[in-house]
Write a protein that holds these residues in place. Structure first.
Motif, PDB file in Angstrom:
ATOM      1  N   MET A  83       0.846  -1.204   0.000  1.00  0.00           N
ATOM      2  CA  MET A  83       0.000   0.000   0.000  1.00  0.00           C
ATOM      3  C   MET A  83       0.878   1.249   0.000  1.00  0.00           C
ATOM      4  SD  MET A  83      -3.151   1.324   0.341  1.00  0.00           S
ATOM      5  CE  MET A  83      -4.320   0.168   1.042  1.00  0.00           C
ATOM      6  N   LYS A  84       0.612   2.125  -0.956  1.00  0.00           N
ATOM      7  CA  LYS A  84       1.369   3.388  -1.030  1.00  0.00           C
ATOM      8  C   LYS A  84       0.429   4.546  -0.728  1.00  0.00           C
ATOM      9  CE  LYS A  84       4.422   1.671  -4.599  1.00  0.00           C
ATOM     10  NZ  LYS A  84       4.686   1.687  -6.024  1.00  0.00           N
TER      11      LYS A  84
ATOM     12  N   TYR B 133      -7.431   3.035   4.792  1.00  0.00           N
ATOM     13  CA  TYR B 133      -6.892   3.102   3.425  1.00  0.00           C
ATOM     14  C   TYR B 133      -7.486   1.972   2.576  1.00  0.00           C
ATOM     15  CZ  TYR B 133      -3.361   6.176   5.537  1.00  0.00           C
ATOM     16  OH  TYR B 133      -2.724   7.202   6.205  1.00  0.00           O
TER      17      TYR B 133
ATOM     18  N   VAL C 170       3.432   0.127   5.243  1.00  0.00           N
ATOM     19  CA  VAL C 170       2.791   1.033   4.278  1.00  0.00           C
ATOM     20  C   VAL C 170       3.856   2.010   3.785  1.00  0.00           C
ATOM     21  CG1 VAL C 170       1.079   2.886   4.025  1.00  0.00           C
ATOM     22  CG2 VAL C 170       0.554   0.876   5.435  1.00  0.00           C
TER      23      VAL C 170
ATOM     24  N   MET D 195       3.197   4.447  10.009  1.00  0.00           N
ATOM     25  CA  MET D 195       2.618   3.684   8.901  1.00  0.00           C
ATOM     26  C   MET D 195       3.703   2.870   8.208  1.00  0.00           C
ATOM     27  SD  MET D 195      -0.519   4.478   9.285  1.00  0.00           S
ATOM     28  CE  MET D 195      -0.910   3.133   8.221  1.00  0.00           C
TER      29      MET D 195
ATOM     30  N   GLN E 269      -4.571   1.986   8.506  1.00  0.00           N
ATOM     31  CA  GLN E 269      -4.342   1.005   7.436  1.00  0.00           C
ATOM     32  C   GLN E 269      -5.682   0.449   6.937  1.00  0.00           C
ATOM     33  OE1 GLN E 269      -1.863  -2.245   8.684  1.00  0.00           O
ATOM     34  NE2 GLN E 269      -0.882  -2.379   6.678  1.00  0.00           N
TER      35      GLN E 269
END
Ligand code: ADP
Length: 474
Positions: free
Chosen positions: A1-2, A470, A35, A30, A467
């Motif tokens: 995940m960016k 997102y 992440v 994060m 997280q």
């Protein structure tokens, strides 16, 4: 995940309040979860030279701001393992301080557009853009309006965090065409229109996939007229996408054992050393030096939000008690004057620092016995969390994040980590201070200090919740 964070301030580069603390610490937390979090900030003049000199220019372009095209440089710096991108435009950002200029709409319209324009050129394609407060509120609407047809941006999720609903960035209707390249179809009540004007905060709330604020209680409160700042209807409407995630603090910054700013390092096993910090603080502030006198701190922006009206109402009574008060803060002139006047009359009870000073803040957190936060409303509040990590006991009003993080001390059960009162009432606050001073003289105090220092207010749990947030956008 960016994830790409877009914000108007972040420590250690530029800070006016708690938002900066979050931007300086959450991305790091994060990254610890795997992440790939990165941050875009304006390149302010305010950023200390040691950082500015290390920044590397990586890209430059022009960014549309209504009918203009404005220069935009991108500079890069890794700090604490977190990649930061700085938007460089001297016309907008080479000024003293962060805010308070008449062209805020233009500066942050430019910044929001710049965030979106640079993404294809920084070798980082985020799954999610995470914007914070009104300054970056226009990122999500601009993404939808100007970039949604471009395949590069397809599927990019948006999260918008409300750190303080009171400041919304409300500007005349003309900014729509003049600064944002948006037509009149955006000037409706279900989009950006707000009492005949354009509201940047509303833009973030309407156009982002997911919204959150910085404590569970505040997420509930802002759906009511009292706290909702005229956006309560909209926030209720979006309530299934509105979450509350409490802020954490970065213990590598706020740790009395390693803090380079404080006089004597200590931990929960060596609380007698905390008393040495207190005495140093008293000496430096010209107060009578004594371990026995309870010392209360106020470290705060001096605005009505922070409950300074309550303090004003009973300041004489507070100063007639067997205790001392140290104030570090700046803000509304009437409140600055209030403290200056009282300090002049009670030099042995009240010491004031009308300024913003990071180092002094650390020294006060470490030396004070209590911190007073009687806020009218408080989205999260970091002062109480920082204070507790230094064994400094909070006195707070039960609102927002203060309510979620400070449990009232109960002498029957021994439960609790601070002193609280419910109503926005000066005498309730006064009574609570008296109560805290009473316990200060008792052996239970040390237990309270040890307890507050052992509670984990780090980002660990909250980062996991971000997280999940997102993931909801994907
Ligand atoms: P807000 O963001 O509403 O100002 P928070 O409690 O969330 O309130 O965060 C305030 C942050 O700013 C804390 O880190 C606090 O220590 C710091 N701070 C507030 N006033 C001052 C000051 N005058 N000097 C130094 N730090 C301050």
């Amino acid at each position: 995940m960016k994830v790409l964070f877009a914000a108007s301030e972040g420590t250690p580069f530029a800070k006016s309040g708690g938002l900066a603390d979050v931007i300086g610490s959450l991305p790091k937390a994060m990254r610890e979860l795997g992440v790939d979090a990165r941050v875009v900030l304006p390149k302010y003049e305010e950023i200390p030279d040691n950082f500015r000199h290390k920044m590397k220019p990586i890209y430059r372009t022009t960014v549309p701001v209504g009918w203009r095209n404005q220069y935009c440089g991108v500079e890069y710096l890794e700090y604490n393992g977190v990649p930061f991108y700085f938007i460089d435009n001297e016309y907008y950002f080479k000024r003293p301080g962060l805010y308070g200029y008449g062209d805020e709409a233009e500066r942050y319209a430019f910044f929001c557009r710049a965030v979106l324009e640079i993404i294809p050129h920084i070798n980082f394609k985020p799954h999610v853009i995470h914007s914070h407060d009104w300054h970056t509120g226009m990122v999500s609407p601009l993404l939808k309006a100007h970039y949604s047809k471009d395949p590069f941006y397809k599927g990019m999720g948006t999260v918008f965090t409300i750190h303080n609903l009171r400041y919304q960035g409300v500007f005349p209707r003309e900014v729509l065409a003049d600064l944002l390249d948006l037509d009149d179809s955006y000037f409706t009540a279900d989009k950006l229109e707000f009492y005949g004007k354009v509201n940047f905060m509303k833009g973030g709330v309407v156009f982002s996939d997911v919204i959150n604020t910085v404590s569970k209680s505040y997420a509930e409160e802002i759906k009511t007229p009292y706290f909702g700042e005229n956006l309560d209807g909209l926030l209720s409407y979006r309530s299934k996408d509105l979450y509350g995630i409490v802020n954490g603090i970065d213990y590598s910054e706020f740790n009395p054992y390693t803090d380079p700013h404080i006089f004597y390092p200590y931990d929960s096993k060596s609380l007698e050393i905390k008393a040495k910090n207190k005495m140093e603080l008293q000496r430096n502030h010209g107060l009578p030096v004594s371990e026995k006198i309870p010392l209360t701190a106020i470290i705060s922006r001096l605005t009505s939000q922070k409950g300074i009206d309550l303090i004003a109402r009973v300041l004489e009574e507070i100063l007639s008690m067997e205790g001392q008060l140290i104030v570090l803060g700046a803000g509304d002139e009437q409140y600055e004057h209030l403290f200056k006047d009282a300090a002049w009359r009670h030099p042995d009870k009240l010491a004031i620092n009308i300024m913003y000073d990071e180092k002094l803040a650390h020294q006060i957190y470490s030396g004070a016995d209590l911190i007073l936060m009687p806020s009218q409303f408080e989205p999260c509040g970091l002062g109480q969390l920082i204070a507790m990590s230094y064994g400094t006991i909070p006195i707070v009003r039960e609102t927002g994040g203060l309510k979620d993080t400070v449990v009232p001390y109960n002498e029957q059960t021994g439960e609790g980590n601070g002193f609280t009162f419910t109503n926005y009432n000066a005498h309730d606050m006064l009574y609570t201070i008296e109560r805290a001073y009473k316990y200060y003289q008792q052996p239970v105090w040390k237990k309270l200090q040890e307890k507050t220092m052992s509670i984990d207010y780090s980002w660990k749990e909250s980062a996991k919740q971000y997280q999940e947030l997102y993931q909801k956008t994907q």
